[in-house]
Design a protein around this motif. Structure first.
Motif, PDB file in Angstrom:
ATOM      1  N   ARG A  21      62.116  36.100 -24.237  1.00 48.83           N
ATOM      2  CA  ARG A  21      62.328  34.671 -23.985  1.00 48.83           C
ATOM      3  C   ARG A  21      63.809  34.352 -23.956  1.00 48.83           C
ATOM      4  O   ARG A  21      64.572  34.903 -24.740  1.00 48.83           O
ATOM      5  N   GLY A  48      61.746  33.789 -12.829  1.00 50.56           N
ATOM      6  CA  GLY A  48      61.061  32.502 -12.941  1.00 50.56           C
ATOM      7  C   GLY A  48      59.864  32.561 -13.868  1.00 50.56           C
ATOM      8  O   GLY A  48      59.249  31.537 -14.166  1.00 50.56           O
ATOM      9  N   ARG A  49      59.520  33.757 -14.333  1.00 46.26           N
ATOM     10  CA  ARG A  49      58.368  33.896 -15.247  1.00 46.26           C
ATOM     11  C   ARG A  49      58.792  34.009 -16.709  1.00 46.26           C
ATOM     12  O   ARG A  49      57.961  34.216 -17.579  1.00 46.26           O
ATOM     13  N   VAL A  50      60.090  33.923 -16.961  1.00 48.27           N
ATOM     14  CA  VAL A  50      60.560  34.096 -18.341  1.00 48.27           C
ATOM     15  C   VAL A  50      60.479  32.756 -19.072  1.00 48.27           C
ATOM     16  O   VAL A  50      61.030  31.750 -18.623  1.00 48.27           O
ATOM     17  N   ASN A  51      59.766  32.748 -20.186  1.00 49.44           N
ATOM     18  CA  ASN A  51      59.582  31.516 -20.950  1.00 49.44           C
ATOM     19  C   ASN A  51      60.772  31.251 -21.865  1.00 49.44           C
ATOM     20  O   ASN A  51      61.662  32.080 -22.010  1.00 49.44           O
ATOM     21  N   HIS A  52      60.697  30.088 -22.516  1.00 53.16           N
ATOM     22  CA  HIS A  52      61.814  29.610 -23.356  1.00 53.16           C
ATOM     23  C   HIS A  52      61.561  29.814 -24.848  1.00 53.16           C
ATOM     24  O   HIS A  52      60.442  29.718 -25.322  1.00 53.16           O
ATOM     25  N   TYR A  85      66.331  27.748 -22.455  1.00 55.86           N
ATOM     26  CA  TYR A  85      66.567  26.859 -21.308  1.00 55.86           C
ATOM     27  C   TYR A  85      67.572  25.758 -21.671  1.00 55.86           C
ATOM     28  O   TYR A  85      67.946  24.966 -20.812  1.00 55.86           O
ATOM     29  N   PHE A 106      57.259  20.625 -21.661  1.00 56.79           N
ATOM     30  CA  PHE A 106      56.551  21.239 -22.780  1.00 56.79           C
ATOM     31  C   PHE A 106      57.346  20.957 -24.048  1.00 56.79           C
ATOM     32  O   PHE A 106      58.529  20.625 -23.985  1.00 56.79           O
ATOM     33  N   TYR A 137      61.082  20.324 -18.336  1.00 54.30           N
ATOM     34  CA  TYR A 137      60.112  21.419 -18.156  1.00 54.30           C
ATOM     35  C   TYR A 137      58.714  21.039 -18.638  1.00 54.30           C
ATOM     36  O   TYR A 137      57.778  21.822 -18.548  1.00 54.30           O
ATOM     37  N   VAL A 141      55.742  21.915 -12.559  1.00 55.37           N
ATOM     38  CA  VAL A 141      55.513  20.989 -13.677  1.00 55.37           C
ATOM     39  C   VAL A 141      54.768  19.734 -13.253  1.00 55.37           C
ATOM     40  O   VAL A 141      54.461  18.880 -14.083  1.00 55.37           O
ATOM     41  N   ALA A 145      49.493  29.591 -24.247  1.00 49.90           N
ATOM     42  CA  ALA A 145      49.743  28.193 -23.860  1.00 49.90           C
ATOM     43  C   ALA A 145      50.974  28.050 -22.967  1.00 49.90           C
ATOM     44  O   ALA A 145      51.092  27.069 -22.227  1.00 49.90           O
ATOM     45  N   ALA A 146      51.895  29.003 -23.015  1.00 52.28           N
ATOM     46  CA  ALA A 146      53.115  28.905 -22.200  1.00 52.28           C
ATOM     47  C   ALA A 146      52.880  29.387 -20.768  1.00 52.28           C
ATOM     48  O   ALA A 146      53.821  29.438 -19.967  1.00 52.28           O
ATOM     49  N   GLY A 147      51.653  29.757 -20.433  1.00 48.11           N
ATOM     50  CA  GLY A 147      51.371  30.240 -19.066  1.00 48.11           C
ATOM     51  C   GLY A 147      51.660  31.727 -18.976  1.00 48.11           C
ATOM     52  O   GLY A 147      51.386  32.491 -19.895  1.00 48.11           O
ATOM     53  N   ILE A 148      52.277  32.102 -17.859  1.00 46.94           N
ATOM     54  CA  ILE A 148      52.623  33.514 -17.668  1.00 46.94           C
ATOM     55  C   ILE A 148      53.946  33.788 -18.376  1.00 46.94           C
ATOM     56  O   ILE A 148      54.793  32.896 -18.483  1.00 46.94           O
ATOM     57  N   THR A 180      62.581  23.672 -11.885  1.00 51.54           N
ATOM     58  CA  THR A 180      62.027  24.178 -13.159  1.00 51.54           C
ATOM     59  C   THR A 180      62.038  25.697 -13.281  1.00 51.54           C
ATOM     60  O   THR A 180      61.817  26.202 -14.370  1.00 51.54           O
ATOM     61  N   ASN A 181      62.308  26.405 -12.219  1.00 52.78           N
ATOM     62  CA  ASN A 181      62.257  27.872 -12.325  1.00 52.78           C
ATOM     63  C   ASN A 181      63.611  28.534 -12.095  1.00 52.78           C
ATOM     64  O   ASN A 181      63.693  29.761 -12.039  1.00 52.78           O
TER      65      ASN A 181
END
Ligand code: SAM
Length: 331
Positions: A211, A175-179, A214, A233, A231, A137, A81-84, A152-153
């Motif tokens: 992760r 920019g691909r690292v999630n929170h 943010y 989410f 962001y 976003v 669900a968080a994308g990449i 956002t990135n």
């Protein structure tokens, strides 16, 4: 008053100074590094004020090469669900370098978004494609597509001169690292190499997602949620899912006041209890964690337990490395 960009457009080639791998063009405000055979670390376009520009390029041996982990440490794949997201391909030790990259773009956080957009428009085509491929976003928070991607990135609070903390840096991989509000990794900026570095904050197993936070991970849930609205989410990390319990844990976190405790063993017990509480909560990112681990070094030394002192010294070093990087160590 918008920064920069009132000046002549930068040259993208290195025709003027072909032998200088450091920079190919600078007005008072724009710096572009281009990869060369001796400096293969990628293109970065930075919008800088004159003072920061000078401080940056006048550093000894600027720009250092971007560090590389000894063995590849990450890969990028779907994180549901968080994308990449970015995942560990092998076990990583606390403090270990996972990934370093020269950002595509560095802009002042306070500059008007039109200036961010103008910078994005000036990126070389490959860098422009990489930036525009990052997560968007959507228009709900306002702004045009390029500015939204920057917002956002980007890594926030980037300090280029070691003093002010007011730049945003966008990396194609970072920019691909999630929170997560209980992050297992930290990003910092190495100004000498003009590079973003991602390091493990605790031991991370192969296959685990890396992760970062943010927002201020030590803040109560309501404040973290408000910080993440940008962001678009809702974080469902175990700390957020536990609601008030997560807030209660955070409220109990403090560096123990050891002043009035006379017994070294009792002092150690107080520090160990905080360290364990922070580790259980996954909050090694808080300064209190580093302080308590560092206090244990001295306390065990005073007790004559040099093995334990060395153990906590190594953990203090790993924590400092994760939080501030090799070049930015504060000790
Ligand atoms: C900097 S990007 C991270 C990479 C992104 N997942 C991608 O696919 O490129 C930030 C975006 O990732 C998503 N994201 C990051 N952390 C998340 C999380 N913990 N839960 C859900 N979505 C998350 C949100 O859509 C957020 O706006």
């Amino acid at each position: 008053m918008p920064l920069g960009l009132r000046h002549p457009p930068p040259s993208r080639g290195n025709a003027t100074r072909p032998s200088d791998p450091r920079l190919t063009f600078a007005t008072v405000h724009l710096l572009i590094t281009l990869p060369t055979p001796t400096n293969p670390d990628g293109t970065c376009l930075a919008l800088l004020d004159r003072t920061t520009y000078k401080q940056l390029v006048c550093q000894t041996s600027y720009p250092c090469p971007v560090s590389r982990p000894r063995f590849p440490a990450h890969h990028i794949r779907s994180a549901g669900a968080a994308g990449i997201g970015l995942f560990a391909v092998r076990n990583l030790a606390a403090g270990e370098l996972v990934l370093a990259e020269r950002p595509l773009l560095v802009v002042p956080a306070a500059a008007p978004e039109e200036d961010w957009e103008a910078c994005v428009a000036r990126l070389p085509p490959a860098a422009h494609r990489s930036l525009m491929a990052l997560s968007d976003v959507g228009p709900q928070n306002g702004g045009r597509p390029a500015a939204r991607r920057v917002r956002t990135n980007s890594m926030r609070g980037v300090s280029l001169s070691g003093k002010e903390q007011d730049y945003l840096a966008v990396g194609a991989l970072m920019g691909r690292v999630n929170h997560s509000c209980t992050p297992n990794a930290v990003v910092h900026f190495d100004s000498r190499a003009l590079a973003l570095e991602l390091r493990a904050l605790r031991n991370v197993g192969a296959g685990e997602e890396l992760r970062i936070s943010y927002c201020n991970a030590g803040a109560p849930l309501a404040i973290r949620r408000a910080g993440l609205e940008l962001y678009r989410f809702v974080c469902n990390c175990h700390s957020c899912a536990s609601g008030q319990a997560g807030d209660a844990v955070r409220a109990r976190i403090r560096v123990p006041d050891l002043q009035f405790i006379t017994s070294p063993a009792a002092k150690i017990e107080r520090c160990l209890s905080q360290v364990m509480q922070l580790e259980r909560a996954g909050l090694e990112v808080l300064a209190a964690y580093g302080t308590c681990v560092a206090l244990l070094v001295g306390l065990y030394k005073r007790l004559g337990d040099f093995d334990k002192a060395a153990y906590y010294r190594a953990r203090t070093d790993a924590w400092g490395l994760a939080m501030y990087g090799d070049a930015n160590r504060r000790d």
